[in-house]
Every structure is written in C-alpha cells, then in structure tokens.
Design a protein around this motif. Structure first.
Motif, PDB file in Angstrom:
ATOM      1  N   LYS A  96      26.602   9.037 -31.189  1.00  0.00           N
ATOM      2  CA  LYS A  96      25.425   9.680 -31.785  1.00  0.00           C
ATOM      3  C   LYS A  96      24.200   8.825 -31.500  1.00  0.00           C
ATOM      4  O   LYS A  96      24.267   7.590 -31.515  1.00  0.00           O
ATOM      5  CB  LYS A  96      25.621   9.828 -33.292  1.00  0.00           C
ATOM      6  CG  LYS A  96      26.736  10.778 -33.652  1.00  0.00           C
ATOM      7  CD  LYS A  96      26.842  10.920 -35.156  1.00  0.00           C
ATOM      8  CE  LYS A  96      27.960  11.896 -35.481  1.00  0.00           C
ATOM      9  NZ  LYS A  96      28.111  12.078 -36.913  1.00  0.00           N
ATOM     10  N   ALA A  97      23.067   9.494 -31.276  1.00  0.00           N
ATOM     11  CA  ALA A  97      21.822   8.777 -30.991  1.00  0.00           C
ATOM     12  C   ALA A  97      21.494   7.806 -32.117  1.00  0.00           C
ATOM     13  O   ALA A  97      21.047   6.683 -31.865  1.00  0.00           O
ATOM     14  CB  ALA A  97      20.681   9.768 -30.783  1.00  0.00           C
ATOM     15  N   SER A  98      21.725   8.201 -33.360  1.00  0.00           N
ATOM     16  CA  SER A  98      21.422   7.326 -34.499  1.00  0.00           C
ATOM     17  C   SER A  98      22.275   6.060 -34.472  1.00  0.00           C
ATOM     18  O   SER A  98      21.818   4.984 -34.866  1.00  0.00           O
ATOM     19  CB  SER A  98      21.628   8.078 -35.818  1.00  0.00           C
ATOM     20  OG  SER A  98      22.978   8.529 -35.928  1.00  0.00           O
ATOM     21  N   ILE A 100      23.516   4.683 -31.675  1.00  0.00           N
ATOM     22  CA  ILE A 100      23.036   3.887 -30.534  1.00  0.00           C
ATOM     23  C   ILE A 100      21.757   3.146 -30.898  1.00  0.00           C
ATOM     24  O   ILE A 100      21.621   1.952 -30.627  1.00  0.00           O
ATOM     25  CB  ILE A 100      22.802   4.792 -29.301  1.00  0.00           C
ATOM     26  CG1 ILE A 100      24.122   5.388 -28.816  1.00  0.00           C
ATOM     27  CG2 ILE A 100      22.116   4.012 -28.182  1.00  0.00           C
ATOM     28  CD1 ILE A 100      23.953   6.505 -27.792  1.00  0.00           C
ATOM     29  N   GLU A 101      20.832   3.847 -31.538  1.00  0.00           N
ATOM     30  CA  GLU A 101      19.522   3.263 -31.857  1.00  0.00           C
ATOM     31  C   GLU A 101      19.616   1.987 -32.675  1.00  0.00           C
ATOM     32  O   GLU A 101      18.875   1.031 -32.433  1.00  0.00           O
ATOM     33  CB  GLU A 101      18.657   4.276 -32.614  1.00  0.00           C
ATOM     34  CG  GLU A 101      18.062   5.334 -31.723  1.00  0.00           C
ATOM     35  CD  GLU A 101      17.240   6.343 -32.501  1.00  0.00           C
ATOM     36  OE1 GLU A 101      16.234   6.795 -31.927  1.00  0.00           O
ATOM     37  OE2 GLU A 101      17.601   6.670 -33.647  1.00  0.00           O
ATOM     38  N   LEU A 119      26.598   6.810 -21.062  1.00  0.00           N
ATOM     39  CA  LEU A 119      27.304   7.896 -21.727  1.00  0.00           C
ATOM     40  C   LEU A 119      28.184   8.572 -20.695  1.00  0.00           C
ATOM     41  O   LEU A 119      27.750   8.847 -19.576  1.00  0.00           O
ATOM     42  CB  LEU A 119      26.318   8.913 -22.311  1.00  0.00           C
ATOM     43  CG  LEU A 119      25.312   8.346 -23.320  1.00  0.00           C
ATOM     44  CD1 LEU A 119      24.290   9.396 -23.697  1.00  0.00           C
ATOM     45  CD2 LEU A 119      26.009   7.793 -24.550  1.00  0.00           C
TER      46      LEU A 119
END
Length: 122
Positions: A96-98, A100-101, A119
């Motif tokens: 999920k982007a969250s 990764i961030e 990815l």
C-alpha cells in the motif's frame, strides 16, 4: 532448430557485428519510438541494469520481502549497485502507498537515501 542455428548469420554483438541482435534492437527501438534499444539475455540482467540506472551506491531500494529482485537474483542489488534494501510486508506481494511512504527515508546523513521503489506483479 539445430540446423537453423548452424545456418544463422552471427557476429560479435560487443562490436555491433551480430545481425540478429542488431535487427532485434533496431526493431524494439522503432516499436517503442526510442533512439536505441538494448538486448538483454535474461530478466535478471535486465532487472539489475534497471536498478543500477536508478540507484547510486549507498542508496536504498524499497521492495516486498518476497520480491523476485530480492530473493532470486543472487544479492545483485548489493553486489551490482552497492545499495541496501528495505523489505516490506504486504498481502501476496502487494504494498500500500501509505505503508511505502512511512519507510521513505528522510533527508538525514545517518540514513540511506531511498532512491527506488520496486513493485512487481509476480
């Protein structure tokens, strides 16, 4: 197949003398509207070239803990690019982007700079 191999016109691709490799590279460049293309003999070779283009020694690659580039390429990220790897967990390889961030390193001399996020769909 063996007969075709024996009859094939070949040359040294290092010197641009292999007509089959030259034709394939020219075709790929035209197909994708690029100035040039490069034939790579394996997916691992292709992956390692791509990683090396994007990462400088001392940098960091973020990828899933089960990713192909981490598990099945013989430590190539460290050996070929001199980079460290941040392994993340995710559902069947999905990140999920969250997630990764929060692992992208801040600009601090004590941490490797996050330079690439990989990815995969495998």
């Amino acid at each position: 197949m063996l007969d075709a191999m024996f009859r094939a016109s070949v040359g040294d691709d290092v010197y641009g003398e292999d007509p089959a490799v030259n034709e394939l590279q020219e075709y790929a460049a035209r197909l994708f509207g690029k100035e040039a293309a490069l034939f790579c003999a394996s997916g691992t070779q292709t992956n390692q070239i791509a990683i090396n283009i994007h990462v400088k020694p001392g940098g960091e690659v973020i990828c899933h803990e089960e990713s192909h580039i981490y598990k099945y390429e013989g430590g190539g990220i460290a050996k070929n690019s001199g980079a460290s790897v941040r392994l993340l967990q995710g559902n069947r390889g999905r990140l999920k982007a969250s997630e990764i961030e929060k692992w992208i390193m801040p600009d601090d001399v004590h941490f490797p700079v996050t330079q690439l996020i990989s990815l995969e769909d495998t």
